[in-house]
Design a protein around this motif. Structure first.
Motif, short mmCIF file in Angstrom:
data_model
loop_
_atom_site.label_atom_id
_atom_site.label_comp_id
_atom_site.label_asym_id
_atom_site.label_seq_id
_atom_site.Cartn_x
_atom_site.Cartn_y
_atom_site.Cartn_z
N PRO A 1 0.46 -10.86 5.34
CA PRO A 1 0.47 -9.78 4.36
C PRO A 1 -0.03 -8.46 4.93
O PRO A 1 0.49 -7.39 4.61
N ALA A 2 -1.04 -8.52 5.79
CA ALA A 2 -1.59 -7.29 6.37
C ALA A 2 -0.57 -6.60 7.27
O ALA A 2 -0.50 -5.37 7.31
N ASN A 7 2.69 -7.11 6.92
CA ASN A 7 3.94 -7.03 6.17
C ASN A 7 5.08 -7.76 6.88
O ASN A 7 6.19 -7.22 7.01
N ASP A 61 5.69 -1.42 3.63
CA ASP A 61 4.29 -1.53 3.20
C ASP A 61 4.17 -1.07 1.76
O ASP A 61 4.40 0.10 1.45
N THR A 71 2.16 -2.37 -2.30
CA THR A 71 1.29 -3.31 -3.01
C THR A 71 2.06 -4.54 -3.44
O THR A 71 1.59 -5.67 -3.32
N THR A 96 4.81 -5.81 -2.13
CA THR A 96 5.15 -6.64 -0.97
C THR A 96 3.95 -7.47 -0.52
O THR A 96 4.07 -8.67 -0.26
N ASN A 97 2.79 -6.84 -0.44
CA ASN A 97 1.59 -7.57 -0.03
C ASN A 97 1.28 -8.71 -0.99
O ASN A 97 0.85 -9.79 -0.57
#
Length: 220
Positions: free
Chosen positions: A100-101, A103, A117, A119, A121-122
């Motif tokens: 997640p960091a 992406n 990048d 919110t 997507t994370n």
């Protein structure tokens, strides 16, 4: 035993005007009822839309199309908020890892997909875990695979003995056939198999045909 294809489901915030959570479902169109503005995907899930003036949001959709549906639970049903076709390249495979960091996600076949990048997507990437079967819509960006959407999908597995194999199609002894797209070495992988081999195939329904996502030797 064959199971139904389950469209991927993601969690995302809809708009700033509503605090409610909405969900995304990506799947194959089974049927469209223009009279009731209802869309049914291949897993049997249905989504009802409101008409925008006199234009139905479902106009132009046909059986076998891949779509991304943004919807909310309303009462006991699913109310569609928006719908868009999923075009371009698609991949189905087993997740090896999600970052997640960074992406990005990596499938067990080694392919890595990079996402914008955001919110949302994370949040989606953080919900995935190794071993999940995922459906990714993507495009090629200067040698990097750039993801457009991702989510889990209940793709089907078929295990059997190969009756014949060409450069893009595998036919099992039960008569079922699976076509593999000529992308990212799929055809090269088929060259490793021959008639008589016992294999496990991960596949999804695409219209009236079966599209192979991965193929590997079967145990037992």
């Amino acid at each position: 035993m064959q199971t139904k294809l389950v469209p991927l489901t993601l969690v995302a915030l809809i708009s700033a005007s509503s605090a409610a959570l909405a969900e995304h479902s990506i799947g194959y169109v089974q049927s469209v009822d223009q009279g009731s503005n209802t869309l049914t995907l291949s897993d049997g899930s249905s989504y009802t839309f409101n008409r925008n003036n006199t234009q139905s949001p479902l106009s132009g959709l046909t059986h076998g199309d891949t779509v991304d549906v943004l919807w909310q639970h309303v009462g006991g049903g699913r109310e569609g908020r928006a719908i868009s076709p999923v075009s371009g390249l698609q991949a189905v495979g087993t997740l090896q890892s999600a970052d997640p960091a960074g992406n990005s996600v990596t499938l067990t076949d080694g392919r890595m997909f990079h996402f914008p990048d955001s919110t949302d997507t994370n949040t989606v990437l953080a919900s995935l875990k190794p071993g999940d079967v995922v459906h990714i819509a993507f495009h090629d960006g200067s040698g990097r695979l750039l993801g457009d959407s991702i989510g889990t999908t209940g793709a089907d597995h078929a295990t059997g003995t190969i009756a014949s194999v060409t450069n893009d199609t595998v036919t099992l002894s039960d008569g079922s056939s699976y076509s593999f797209a000529d992308t990212h070495g799929a055809h090269d992988k088929l060259a490793d198999f021959k008639a008589g081999d016992r294999v496990d195939i991960l596949w999804v329904q695409s219209g009236d045909s079966r599209t192979g996502a991965s193929i590997s030797p079967a145990n037992g």
